[in-house]
Design a protein around this motif. Structure first.
Motif, PDB file in Angstrom:
ATOM      1  N   ASN A 168       0.817  -1.218   0.000  1.00 58.03           N
ATOM      2  CA  ASN A 168       0.000   0.000   0.000  1.00 58.03           C
ATOM      3  C   ASN A 168       0.849   1.265   0.000  1.00 58.03           C
ATOM      4  OD1 ASN A 168      -2.599  -0.885  -0.262  1.00 58.03           O
ATOM      5  ND2 ASN A 168      -3.067  -0.879   1.933  1.00 58.03           N
ATOM      6  N   ASP A 169       2.150   1.119   0.289  1.00 52.75           N
ATOM      7  CA  ASP A 169       3.056   2.267   0.268  1.00 52.75           C
ATOM      8  C   ASP A 169       3.713   2.340  -1.098  1.00 52.75           C
ATOM      9  OD1 ASP A 169       2.472   2.751   2.896  1.00 52.75           O
ATOM     10  OD2 ASP A 169       4.233   1.688   3.667  1.00 52.75           O
ATOM     11  N   PRO A 170       3.354   3.323  -1.911  1.00 53.18           N
ATOM     12  CA  PRO A 170       3.924   3.392  -3.258  1.00 53.18           C
ATOM     13  C   PRO A 170       5.387   3.821  -3.211  1.00 53.18           C
ATOM     14  CG  PRO A 170       2.635   5.355  -2.804  1.00 53.18           C
ATOM     15  CD  PRO A 170       2.438   4.438  -1.623  1.00 53.18           C
ATOM     16  N   PRO A 171       6.130   3.609  -4.291  1.00 51.78           N
ATOM     17  CA  PRO A 171       7.495   4.142  -4.363  1.00 51.78           C
ATOM     18  C   PRO A 171       7.507   5.653  -4.141  1.00 51.78           C
ATOM     19  CG  PRO A 171       7.075   2.623  -6.174  1.00 51.78           C
ATOM     20  CD  PRO A 171       5.757   2.855  -5.497  1.00 51.78           C
ATOM     21  N   ALA A 172       8.616   6.166  -3.651  1.00 52.51           N
ATOM     22  CA  ALA A 172       8.716   7.600  -3.379  1.00 52.51           C
ATOM     23  C   ALA A 172       8.497   8.423  -4.636  1.00 52.51           C
ATOM     24  CB  ALA A 172      10.085   7.912  -2.771  1.00 52.51           C
ATOM     25  N   SER A 231       7.170  -2.793  -5.361  1.00 51.04           N
ATOM     26  CA  SER A 231       7.743  -2.862  -4.015  1.00 51.04           C
ATOM     27  C   SER A 231       9.244  -3.086  -4.032  1.00 51.04           C
ATOM     28  CB  SER A 231       7.069  -3.977  -3.213  1.00 51.04           C
ATOM     29  OG  SER A 231       7.229  -5.229  -3.858  1.00 51.04           O
ATOM     30  N   ASP A 232       9.794  -3.439  -5.189  1.00 46.61           N
ATOM     31  CA  ASP A 232      11.250  -3.622  -5.302  1.00 46.61           C
ATOM     32  C   ASP A 232      11.986  -2.307  -5.519  1.00 46.61           C
ATOM     33  OD1 ASP A 232      10.923  -6.350  -5.081  1.00 46.61           O
ATOM     34  OD2 ASP A 232      10.932  -6.709  -7.238  1.00 46.61           O
ATOM     35  N   TYR A 233      11.255  -1.205  -5.728  1.00 53.03           N
ATOM     36  CA  TYR A 233      11.894   0.037  -6.173  1.00 53.03           C
ATOM     37  C   TYR A 233      11.455   1.240  -5.335  1.00 53.03           C
ATOM     38  CZ  TYR A 233      12.738  -2.913 -10.240  1.00 53.03           C
ATOM     39  OH  TYR A 233      13.124  -3.938 -11.073  1.00 53.03           O
ATOM     40  N   ASP A 234      12.370   2.199  -5.219  1.00 49.50           N
ATOM     41  CA  ASP A 234      12.054   3.498  -4.622  1.00 49.50           C
ATOM     42  C   ASP A 234      11.612   4.501  -5.679  1.00 49.50           C
ATOM     43  OD1 ASP A 234      12.958   2.627  -2.050  1.00 49.50           O
ATOM     44  OD2 ASP A 234      15.014   2.873  -2.766  1.00 49.50           O
ATOM     45  N   VAL A 235      12.091   4.312  -6.896  1.00 52.80           N
ATOM     46  CA  VAL A 235      11.773   5.218  -8.003  1.00 52.80           C
ATOM     47  C   VAL A 235      11.346   4.380  -9.199  1.00 52.80           C
ATOM     48  CG1 VAL A 235      12.708   6.910  -9.649  1.00 52.80           C
ATOM     49  CG2 VAL A 235      13.407   6.990  -7.253  1.00 52.80           C
ATOM     50  N   VAL A 236      10.187   4.699  -9.762  1.00 48.57           N
ATOM     51  CA  VAL A 236       9.726   4.072 -11.001  1.00 48.57           C
ATOM     52  C   VAL A 236       9.356   5.196 -11.949  1.00 48.57           C
ATOM     53  CG1 VAL A 236       8.053   2.547 -12.090  1.00 48.57           C
ATOM     54  CG2 VAL A 236       8.843   2.061  -9.757  1.00 48.57           C
ATOM     55  N   TRP A 237      10.004   5.246 -13.100  1.00 48.48           N
ATOM     56  CA  TRP A 237       9.833   6.386 -14.014  1.00 48.48           C
ATOM     57  C   TRP A 237       9.573   5.882 -15.429  1.00 48.48           C
ATOM     58  CZ3 TRP A 237       8.893  11.043 -12.368  1.00 48.48           C
ATOM     59  CH2 TRP A 237       8.963  12.131 -13.244  1.00 48.48           C
ATOM     60  N   TRP A 238       8.441   6.284 -15.974  1.00 46.13           N
ATOM     61  CA  TRP A 238       8.001   5.858 -17.305  1.00 46.13           C
ATOM     62  C   TRP A 238       8.349   6.947 -18.317  1.00 46.13           C
ATOM     63  CZ3 TRP A 238       5.365   1.282 -18.585  1.00 46.13           C
ATOM     64  CH2 TRP A 238       4.861   1.212 -19.892  1.00 46.13           C
ATOM     65  N   ILE A 239       8.993   6.554 -19.429  1.00 49.98           N
ATOM     66  CA  ILE A 239       9.457   7.526 -20.426  1.00 49.98           C
ATOM     67  C   ILE A 239       8.954   7.096 -21.795  1.00 49.98           C
ATOM     68  CG2 ILE A 239      11.479   8.614 -21.482  1.00 49.98           C
ATOM     69  CD1 ILE A 239      13.000   7.759 -18.867  1.00 49.98           C
ATOM     70  N   ASN A 240       8.009   7.844 -22.345  1.00 49.54           N
ATOM     71  CA  ASN A 240       7.562   7.578 -23.709  1.00 49.54           C
ATOM     72  C   ASN A 240       8.677   7.967 -24.670  1.00 49.54           C
ATOM     73  OD1 ASN A 240       4.687   6.750 -23.365  1.00 49.54           O
ATOM     74  ND2 ASN A 240       4.598   8.704 -22.311  1.00 49.54           N
ATOM     75  N   THR A 256      13.837  16.869 -11.320  1.00 47.88           N
ATOM     76  CA  THR A 256      13.041  17.592 -10.332  1.00 47.88           C
ATOM     77  C   THR A 256      12.535  16.651  -9.248  1.00 47.88           C
ATOM     78  OG1 THR A 256      12.348  19.175 -12.029  1.00 47.88           O
ATOM     79  CG2 THR A 256      11.041  19.084 -10.015  1.00 47.88           C
ATOM     80  N   GLU A 257      12.048  15.481  -9.662  1.00 51.50           N
ATOM     81  CA  GLU A 257      11.513  14.522  -8.694  1.00 51.50           C
ATOM     82  C   GLU A 257      12.607  14.017  -7.753  1.00 51.50           C
ATOM     83  OE1 GLU A 257       8.367  13.812  -8.309  1.00 51.50           O
ATOM     84  OE2 GLU A 257       7.785  15.093  -9.999  1.00 51.50           O
ATOM     85  N   LEU A 258      13.834  13.945  -8.245  1.00 51.50           N
ATOM     86  CA  LEU A 258      14.946  13.487  -7.411  1.00 51.50           C
ATOM     87  C   LEU A 258      15.547  14.612  -6.577  1.00 51.50           C
ATOM     88  CD1 LEU A 258      16.819  11.088  -9.873  1.00 51.50           C
ATOM     89  CD2 LEU A 258      15.222  10.483  -8.052  1.00 51.50           C
ATOM     90  N   GLY A 259      15.060  15.837  -6.797  1.00 50.46           N
ATOM     91  CA  GLY A 259      15.569  16.975  -6.040  1.00 50.46           C
ATOM     92  C   GLY A 259      16.963  17.396  -6.441  1.00 50.46           C
ATOM     93  N   LEU A 260      17.326  17.188  -7.716  1.00 54.34           N
ATOM     94  CA  LEU A 260      18.669  17.541  -8.168  1.00 54.34           C
ATOM     95  C   LEU A 260      18.744  19.020  -8.497  1.00 54.34           C
ATOM     96  CD1 LEU A 260      19.344  14.515 -10.537  1.00 54.34           C
ATOM     97  CD2 LEU A 260      19.808  14.710  -8.084  1.00 54.34           C
ATOM     98  N   ARG A 261      19.862  19.619  -8.232  1.00 58.18           N
ATOM     99  CA  ARG A 261      20.084  21.035  -8.547  1.00 58.18           C
ATOM    100  C   ARG A 261      20.686  21.123  -9.941  1.00 58.18           C
ATOM    101  NH1 ARG A 261      23.547  23.806  -4.015  1.00 58.18           N
ATOM    102  NH2 ARG A 261      23.265  25.508  -5.513  1.00 58.18           N
ATOM    103  N   THR A 262      19.872  21.509 -10.898  1.00 61.69           N
ATOM    104  CA  THR A 262      20.335  21.617 -12.279  1.00 61.69           C
ATOM    105  C   THR A 262      19.736  22.851 -12.902  1.00 61.69           C
ATOM    106  OG1 THR A 262      18.481  20.423 -13.290  1.00 61.69           O
ATOM    107  CG2 THR A 262      20.292  19.102 -12.443  1.00 61.69           C
ATOM    108  N   GLY A 263      20.233  23.167 -14.094  1.00 58.54           N
ATOM    109  CA  GLY A 263      19.621  24.227 -14.889  1.00 58.54           C
ATOM    110  C   GLY A 263      18.403  23.682 -15.612  1.00 58.54           C
ATOM    111  N   SER A 264      17.988  24.392 -16.650  1.00 58.74           N
ATOM    112  CA  SER A 264      16.734  24.051 -17.318  1.00 58.74           C
ATOM    113  C   SER A 264      16.932  23.296 -18.624  1.00 58.74           C
ATOM    114  CB  SER A 264      15.948  25.340 -17.606  1.00 58.74           C
ATOM    115  OG  SER A 264      16.749  26.252 -18.341  1.00 58.74           O
ATOM    116  N   LEU A 287      13.810   2.109 -11.230  1.00 59.33           N
ATOM    117  CA  LEU A 287      13.415   1.426 -12.459  1.00 59.33           C
ATOM    118  C   LEU A 287      13.045   2.476 -13.488  1.00 59.33           C
ATOM    119  CD1 LEU A 287      12.489  -1.077 -14.126  1.00 59.33           C
ATOM    120  CD2 LEU A 287      10.230  -0.788 -13.077  1.00 59.33           C
ATOM    121  N   LEU A 288      13.733   2.451 -14.625  1.00 59.19           N
ATOM    122  CA  LEU A 288      13.385   3.298 -15.762  1.00 59.19           C
ATOM    123  C   LEU A 288      12.750   2.426 -16.836  1.00 59.19           C
ATOM    124  CD1 LEU A 288      16.581   5.532 -16.265  1.00 59.19           C
ATOM    125  CD2 LEU A 288      14.575   5.996 -14.856  1.00 59.19           C
TER     126      LEU A 288
END
Length: 1010
Positions: A168-172, A231-240, A256-264, A287-288
């Motif tokens: 019931n606890d989704p990945p972050a 449940s095996d992952y903290d991050v699941v990201w779908w990329i079309n 952005t979701e990972l909180g990284l400091r980057t430009g645009s 998981l990507l």
């Protein structure tokens, strides 16, 4: 399938003196995460648990299948949901009989958990299932133990950090994975194989590609994998990934979701994401999923380089076998086919389902459409198959049917459209509208944002509040023609999702069939509507990085919709803004291809001197120039200028833009004199027409500084760049990217002037600002880092880490730029020169040779840069002991640069210094002294008496004079040079130390194209 022991660990002694119990956790495949968690918690309290995936075949009597579960010792725990009772699939009557009979008779051996809030069969009450839906982990564990009459252990194994996330606890981070398909059927073995492959792979090779024909179910399989093993992952990201621009922007959003400091800029954000994934920071298990990635060329720039995560790719391209672990996705096996059909069309018998599966060869996409048709209409199977087999199509339609799937699917879709024409004509209109977009994600909700007055009368129903729209959309979804999608392009002004967010997914096979079947049916009307939709969705500011995601989503639809062929102002404005987006976001390859397609389309409809065509040329040349295709950009700019001059009343701004582009082309092509003349004219005209502080004028002045630097007029370049910097600080503020770029230009000027410490101080400040404003991986930041490394090297403050810094910069450049890009070649050259000076000759030789070959391929052999590169190659040969070969290259470089740049250019003087050294080392001392005396005289006049190149020439002359036994003059020259070196660079600077040790000075050629 045999029961499996849960891998959580060995059971411990049960509390309260009770013996440990054994439980068989029986679950359908898609509930594996829940079964795993349940088994883990039971073992945490000292009991034994075995996992048993239970999906009995339809032909096995249900009572026999249930009896098999009781063969193992211990109690059976069933993991229930509303879909559990269709396993097989089976009817309600069969289940009610089993529940009231066999399970009731063996109630002490069965228990259950309920994972849904949907109603289930009344007879399920015999199992007394405990409800785990929608509650927290601690309460779920308490209810589970209570249902099984188990006493909690005083010290159970912890669940946190155990590797078994509470389902019931989704990945972050959960990145727009398609909704879970409740009708997903079978594929359990295949899913388990994929998981095992990924888990067993080496850390740097956890990439699996699901490969198969269109319609085989690759996307559905990837989505189910994400949900089932979340449940095996903290991050699941779908990329079309069907469009490069969409892929890159979607990938970049993860920063952005990972909180990284980057430009645009997308490329910079992708690089930051790859590095974070490689390190496993801030999330260690990720998981990507790249859906629909057909081309493998960009894989090295996109895929993470190792890390504690997994990559799943869906594709039709078997070429992925060179990069990933290939998993072929076959058609359904027969049991999966019949099970799927009977779940969606419950009135079918097993024999009828088998007949349909045979007809459609177990292809999942075709079965989905057949099941939707049969389930919605409850059509007699024999009648349905008769119509499919008869091919109720005209001869023309049969001839035009696409070839990568059977005619029968073409027929089935035709039957559906004919049916909808009678029962739901609005659905057909909506479907035809969808075919004017590209397949894949379709932002269909944007249509409702149009004014009714802008729509043809027959489509004005779309913008009304009547129920026609949801009814039509529901029909297409129910028949599996479209799938609802959760992604949105816009929200309401209050920040809440609005009607314009509605988007759907349309499979490319379905899109192709429907397009064929509706060809010629008022296609222009629907194209016009979609063109309006896309134009109205144009954010209007492609420079603003906040709009780049929108442009990336609009671009795939430009050609299918007819926008590229449209001559409306709004459509053409959208196209030009998309080209500007490609340039500003660094999507040069995409932009180059789009510009060429636009030119082909517009040239057939418009005169070349129209504002739109001229605007197209401006964007195209900018992209070509940034890509290193200088000659093509020059030819287009020349044509543009000729067209403008031929006009009776040429537009002043268009002329300024065209001339500014031409000056840049000339600069890159090595036509420095012509570039300087043109650039001065642009600056003067812009100052008069626009004013000295207008953005265009400041950009033109920046280009003027660059051109002066290429002429070797470093002091003048610095004055122009410093003035531009001050104006930009006033107009744009100190932290604007353009202002920062001017700061780097000033630092480079100072370095070229020999004012190394000043250059270093300015670039260190500029570097901090670049990182704060643009991020560490931005293209402009990389350029600033390159200059900082050279400032440190020249100032004598480089450390043992300089090699590591340059090596990392090289790797970053190669990830950012296409192979052979001029910025990468410049960095490679400087890195090679550094390695040669430090004695790493083998590596230096390879790098210098790579750069020289790259420059020749880019700009030809007559250009000043490849000519000057010969001097760097000569220094490597000289260090290796080939003095004759080195001198030959020094002399060639000297002659070549003297011819194209003149005797007084600093590049020519540097080559002369190296040639003098080559002559000295080969015994031609008098010729060396003659050349070095002339070089010193010219350097003093051009660069000043204290410039490092001037002082190196003086030290070289002193060495020649000593060799000629003219010791008095040699001593005077050497003493004067040493005093000046000490005063300007310091007593410990490596130039000063080398001069005191009487090491022969040399000059590194630093290539710069502009």
């Amino acid at each position: 399938m045999a029961a499996q022991r849960n891998p959580a660990g060995n059971a411990r002694s049960s509390p309260s003196g009770r013996q440990p119990e054994h439980f068989v956790v029986a679950f359908p495949g898609y509930q594996r995460p829940w079964a795993t968690w349940i088994a883990h918690r039971l073992e945490a309290h000292g009991h034994r648990a075995s996992l048993h995936r239970w999906d009995p075949a339809r032909e096995q009597p249900l009572e026999d299948a249930l009896r098999d579960l009781t063969l193992a010792s211990g109690r059976v725990l069933l993991v229930l949901s509303e879909w559990f009772f269709q396993l097989g699939p089976r009817g309600e009557g069969e289940w009610n009989t089993a529940l009231r009979g066999f399970i009731a008779d063996h109630a002490d051996q069965f228990s259950a958990v309920n994972l849904t809030n949907k109603p289930m069969l009344p007879a399920v009450a015999v199992l007394e299932p405990v409800d785990l839906w929608g509650i927290g982990e601690a309460e779920a564990e308490r209810r589970l133990l209570n249902r099984l009459s188990l006493t909690p252990s005083a010290a159970p194994l912890p669940s946190v950090g155990s590797g078994f996330r509470y389902p019931n606890d989704p990945p972050a981070v959960w990145g727009e994975v398609p909704r879970r398909n409740p009708r997903f059927t079978g594929r359990d073995d295949l899913l388990n194989q994929v998981q095992q492959r990924l888990m067993d792979a080496e850390r740097d090779a956890s990439v699996c590609a699901l490969v198969g024909m269109a319609g085989i179910g690759k996307t559905q399989l990837a989505a189910e994998y994400a949900h089932r093993f979340s449940s095996d992952y903290d991050v699941v990201w779908w990329i079309n990934s069907d469009q490069r621009g969409t892929q890159r922007d979607r990938y970049a959003e993860l920063s952005t979701e990972l909180g990284l400091r980057t430009g645009s800029e997308p490329g910079e954000r992708i690089r930051a994401v790859r590095e974070a994934l490689r390190k496993g920071e801030p999330s260690g298990r990720w998981l990507l999923i790249f859906d629909g990635w057909e081309e493998t060329e960009e894989a090295a720039r996109i895929l993470p380089r190792g890390g504690p995560g997994h990559v799943l790719i869906t594709s039709r391209n078997r070429g992925w076998r060179e990069i990933a672990d290939l998993q072929e996705v076959p058609v359904f096996d027969r049991a999966e086919s019949t099970g799927y059909l009977m779940r969606r069309a419950p009135h079918l018998t097993a024999g009828e389902a088998d007949e349909v599966a045979v007809e459609f060869q177990d292809l999942p996409l075709q079965l989905a459409h057949a099941a939707a048709w049969l389930g919605q209409e409850r059509m007699d199977v024999a009648d349905y198959l008769r119509r499919v087999r008869s091919g109720e199509l005209s001869t023309l339609e049969q001839e035009s049917a696409p070839g990568d799937y059977p005619h029968k699917m073409f027929t089935s879709t035709s039957m559906l459209i004919n049916k909808l024409r009678r029962s739901e004509p609005r659905a057909v209109e909506l479907l035809m509208l969808c075919t004017r977009f590209a397949p894949g994600r379709i932002p269909i909700g944007l249509v409702r944002g149009l004014r009714a007055s802008g729509l043809p009368e027959e489509l004005r129903w779309i913008t009304s509040d009547r129920p026609d729209w949801p009814r039509a959309l529901d029909s297409l979804v129910n028949y599996s023609v479209l799938t609802r999608d959760s992604r949105s392009l816009s929200v309401t002004s209050s920040g809440e999702p609005g009607f314009q967010q509605e988007s759907v997914l349309m499979h490319r096979v379905v899109h192709s069939i429907v397009s064929e079947l509706t060809a010629g049916e008022a296609r222009e009307i629907y194209s016009d509507v979609v063109c309006q939709v896309l134009a109205s969705a144009d954010p209007g500011d492609p420079v603003d990085s906040r709009n780049w995601a929108r442009y990336a989503e609009l671009m795939p639809h430009l050609e299918p919709s007819g926008v590229l062929a449209s001559t409306t102002d709004a459509s053409m404005s959208l196209v030009l803004n998309c080209l500007a987006y490609c340039y500003n976001s660094g999507e040069y390859a995409v932009g180059t291809d789009l510009a060429e397609r636009v030119r082909q389309s517009w040239s057939a409809r418009m005169s070349p001197d129209t504002p739109q065509m001229l605007g197209l040329t401006a964007h195209q040349t900018t992209i070509l120039r940034a890509s290193g295709r200088f000659r093509e950009a020059y030819d287009l700019d020349r044509v543009r200028l000729d067209q403008l001059h031929a006009a009776p009343d040429p537009d002043d701004m268009a002329l300024l833009s065209a001339n500014n582009g031409l000056a840049s082309d000339q600069r890159f092509l090595g036509q420095y004199a012509e570039a300087l003349t043109t650039q001065r004219q642009v600056v003067e005209a812009a100052t008069q027409v626009l004013g000295p502080e207008e953005s265009f004028t400041l950009n033109a002045r920046h280009n003027l500084g660059t051109t002066l630097r290429l002429h070797g007029r470093y002091q003048e370049a610095y004055e122009v760049d410093l003035d531009t910097l001050r104006k930009r600080e006033q107009v744009l503020r100190a932290r604007h990217p353009a202002t920062l770029h001017s700061g780097t230009a000033c630092a480079r000027d100072l370095r070229m002037m020999g004012r190394y410490q000043e250059a270093l101080a300015r670039q260190e400040l500029g570097m901090r600002l670049h990182i704060q404003v643009l991020g560490e991986q931005h293209i402009q930041t990389l350029w600033a880092r390159h200059n900082l490394a050279m400032c440190q090297y020249r100032a004598g403050s480089d450390t043992q880490d300089t090699r590591a810094v340059l090596q990392e910069l090289k790797a970053q450049h190669e990830r950012v730029y296409a192979q052979g890009h001029y910025n990468t070649l410049a960095l490679i050259t400087d890195y090679g020169n550094f390695l040669r000076a430090r004695g790493w000759l083998s590596e230096a030789r390879d790098l210098i040779a790579e750069a020289e070959d790259g420059y020749r391929a880019l700009v030809g052999t007559a250009h000043p840069v490849p000519t000057g590169m010969q001097s760097n190659v000569g220094l490597v040969l000289q260090a290796e002991g080939d003095r004759d070969g080195a001198l030959n290259l020094f002399e060639q470089a000297l002659i070549g640069l003297t011819t194209v740049l003149g005797e007084d250019h600093p590049w020519t003087l540097g080559c002369a210094l190296n040639a003098g050294g080559g002559r000295n080392f080969t015994g031609r001392v008098e010729e060396a002294a003659e050349l070095d005396r002339d070089t010193l005289r010219r350097a003093r006049r051009v660069l000043g008496p204290d410039h490092p190149l001037t002082l190196s020439s003086q030290i070289a002359l002193a060495a020649d004079l000593r060799a000629l036994h003219e010791r008095t003059e040699a001593g005077k020259q050497e003493e004067d040079a040493l005093q000046r070196l000490t005063a300007t660079l310091g007593v410990q600077h490596h130039h000063t130390l080398s001069a005191r040790q009487r090491s022969r000075p040399y000059w590194d050629f630093e290539p710069f194209l502009g």
